[in-house]
Design a protein around this motif. Structure first.
Motif, mmCIF file in Angstrom:
data_model
loop_
_atom_site.group_PDB
_atom_site.id
_atom_site.type_symbol
_atom_site.label_atom_id
_atom_site.label_comp_id
_atom_site.label_asym_id
_atom_site.label_seq_id
_atom_site.Cartn_x
_atom_site.Cartn_y
_atom_site.Cartn_z
ATOM 1 N N ILE A 105 -20.159 10.367 -6.121
ATOM 2 C CA ILE A 105 -18.985 10.579 -5.265
ATOM 3 C C ILE A 105 -17.777 10.092 -6.044
ATOM 4 N N VAL A 106 -16.745 10.927 -6.090
ATOM 5 C CA VAL A 106 -15.510 10.568 -6.775
ATOM 6 C C VAL A 106 -14.418 10.434 -5.724
ATOM 7 N N LEU A 107 -13.799 9.250 -5.684
ATOM 8 C CA LEU A 107 -12.762 8.935 -4.700
ATOM 9 C C LEU A 107 -11.520 8.401 -5.385
ATOM 10 N N GLY A 108 -10.366 8.653 -4.767
ATOM 11 C CA GLY A 108 -9.140 8.014 -5.218
ATOM 12 C C GLY A 108 -9.016 6.649 -4.573
ATOM 13 N N ARG A 109 -8.336 5.759 -5.246
ATOM 14 C CA ARG A 109 -8.107 4.412 -4.719
ATOM 15 C C ARG A 109 -6.865 4.440 -3.837
ATOM 16 N N GLN A 110 -7.012 3.993 -2.618
ATOM 17 C CA GLN A 110 -5.878 3.957 -1.690
ATOM 18 C C GLN A 110 -5.175 2.626 -1.781
ATOM 19 N N GLY A 111 -3.873 2.620 -1.644
ATOM 20 C CA GLY A 111 -3.093 1.396 -1.758
ATOM 21 C C GLY A 111 -2.862 0.716 -0.425
ATOM 22 N N HIS A 112 -3.829 -0.066 0.034
ATOM 23 C CA HIS A 112 -3.668 -0.851 1.267
ATOM 24 C C HIS A 112 -3.213 -2.255 0.900
ATOM 25 N N SER A 113 -2.478 -2.875 1.811
ATOM 26 C CA SER A 113 -2.105 -4.270 1.576
ATOM 27 C C SER A 113 -3.355 -5.138 1.670
ATOM 28 N N ARG A 114 -3.286 -6.330 1.140
ATOM 29 C CA ARG A 114 -4.430 -7.237 1.208
ATOM 30 C C ARG A 114 -4.796 -7.563 2.650
ATOM 31 N N VAL A 115 -3.801 -7.699 3.496
ATOM 32 C CA VAL A 115 -4.066 -8.008 4.902
ATOM 33 C C VAL A 115 -4.814 -6.855 5.564
ATOM 34 N N ALA A 116 -4.337 -5.629 5.366
ATOM 35 C CA ALA A 116 -4.999 -4.474 5.975
ATOM 36 C C ALA A 116 -6.427 -4.332 5.453
ATOM 37 N N ARG A 117 -6.617 -4.516 4.159
ATOM 38 C CA ARG A 117 -7.961 -4.382 3.593
ATOM 39 C C ARG A 117 -8.887 -5.455 4.137
ATOM 40 N N PHE A 118 -8.369 -6.674 4.326
ATOM 41 C CA PHE A 118 -9.192 -7.770 4.842
ATOM 42 C C PHE A 118 -9.696 -7.448 6.248
ATOM 43 N N PHE A 119 -8.826 -6.945 7.100
ATOM 44 C CA PHE A 119 -9.214 -6.698 8.487
ATOM 45 C C PHE A 119 -9.919 -5.356 8.680
ATOM 46 N N LEU A 120 -9.484 -4.322 7.974
ATOM 47 C CA LEU A 120 -9.990 -2.977 8.229
ATOM 48 C C LEU A 120 -10.901 -2.458 7.129
ATOM 49 N N GLY A 121 -10.599 -2.788 5.895
ATOM 50 C CA GLY A 121 -11.320 -2.203 4.774
ATOM 51 C C GLY A 121 -10.841 -0.783 4.554
ATOM 52 N N SER A 122 -10.875 -0.328 3.336
ATOM 53 C CA SER A 122 -10.445 1.040 3.057
ATOM 54 C C SER A 122 -11.656 1.967 3.041
ATOM 55 N N THR A 123 -11.380 3.249 3.125
ATOM 56 C CA THR A 123 -12.452 4.244 3.027
ATOM 57 C C THR A 123 -13.200 4.058 1.715
ATOM 58 N N THR A 124 -12.455 3.868 0.641
ATOM 59 C CA THR A 124 -13.071 3.687 -0.674
ATOM 60 C C THR A 124 -13.995 2.466 -0.692
ATOM 61 N N ASP A 125 -13.517 1.360 -0.120
ATOM 62 C CA ASP A 125 -14.347 0.148 -0.070
ATOM 63 C C ASP A 125 -15.637 0.399 0.702
ATOM 64 N N ARG A 126 -15.519 1.020 1.849
ATOM 65 C CA ARG A 126 -16.701 1.256 2.694
ATOM 66 C C ARG A 126 -17.691 2.193 2.032
ATOM 67 N N VAL A 127 -17.190 3.278 1.434
ATOM 68 C CA VAL A 127 -18.093 4.234 0.779
ATOM 69 C C VAL A 127 -18.805 3.553 -0.386
ATOM 70 N N SER A 128 -18.054 2.841 -1.223
ATOM 71 C CA SER A 128 -18.685 2.223 -2.394
ATOM 72 C C SER A 128 -19.701 1.162 -1.993
ATOM 73 N N GLU A 129 -19.494 0.513 -0.880
ATOM 74 C CA GLU A 129 -20.415 -0.522 -0.434
ATOM 75 C C GLU A 129 -21.680 0.038 0.214
ATOM 76 N N HIS A 130 -21.568 1.137 0.934
ATOM 77 C CA HIS A 130 -22.687 1.608 1.752
ATOM 78 C C HIS A 130 -23.378 2.880 1.259
ATOM 79 N N CYS A 131 -22.854 3.518 0.251
ATOM 80 C CA CYS A 131 -23.431 4.794 -0.179
ATOM 81 C C CYS A 131 -24.674 4.596 -1.046
ATOM 82 N N HIS A 132 -25.572 5.564 -0.987
ATOM 83 C CA HIS A 132 -26.835 5.525 -1.719
ATOM 84 C C HIS A 132 -26.686 5.880 -3.196
#
Length: 139
Positions: A105-132
């Motif tokens: 899977i090839v994804l672009g990196r989204q520019g979220h603030s540190r606060v937003a990423r801490f509370f919500l997580g980005s799509t990129t973070d979630r995919v990279s963490e949970h994908c097979h």
């Protein structure tokens, strides 16, 4: 190594870079390439008519993005299949990749603030963490 590649695209500059990388990889590996867009609708809307209007708008937006992706890949000698699904972006990317047997899977990196990423997580973070499969994040 990579026989089936998925590029997650949403029309952002980050996803355009990801698409370019995915096209290059597909050409190199002679891999099947799929561009996936996920139409997310807001969780709260006032009226049913708003939902229909949002769906139509999203369908048109992602249709154009998909057509542009197909044309871009074709100009580089790569065949690309464009798919649009509805749902939560990270969940749908993971679900689709697993169902299709995607190797990368090839994804672009989204520019979220540190606060937003801490509370919500980005799509990129979630995919990279949970994908097979392998996930490439293009900056």
């Amino acid at each position: 190594m990579f026989h089936k590649i998925l590029a997650a695209i949403d029309g952002s500059p980050a996803s355009e870079k990801a698409l370019a990388a995915a096209v290059d990889l597909a050409a190199h590996y002679q891999a099947e390439l799929i561009a996936l867009s996920v139409a997310e609708l807001p969780e709260v809307v006032a009226m049913v008519d708003e939902v229909d209007e949002l769906r139509q708008s999203a369908d048109e937006y992602f249709r154009k993005i998909g057509e542009a992706a197909v044309a871009y890949a074709r100009s580089r000698g790569v065949k690309l299949r464009s798919v649009v699904v509805r749902g939560h972006a990270a969940s749908e990317i993971i679900r689709f990749a697993e169902a299709e047997g995607v190797h990368l899977i090839v994804l672009g990196r989204q520019g979220h603030s540190r606060v937003a990423r801490f509370f919500l997580g980005s799509t990129t973070d979630r995919v990279s963490e949970h994908c097979h499969c392998t996930v490439m994040i293009v900056k």
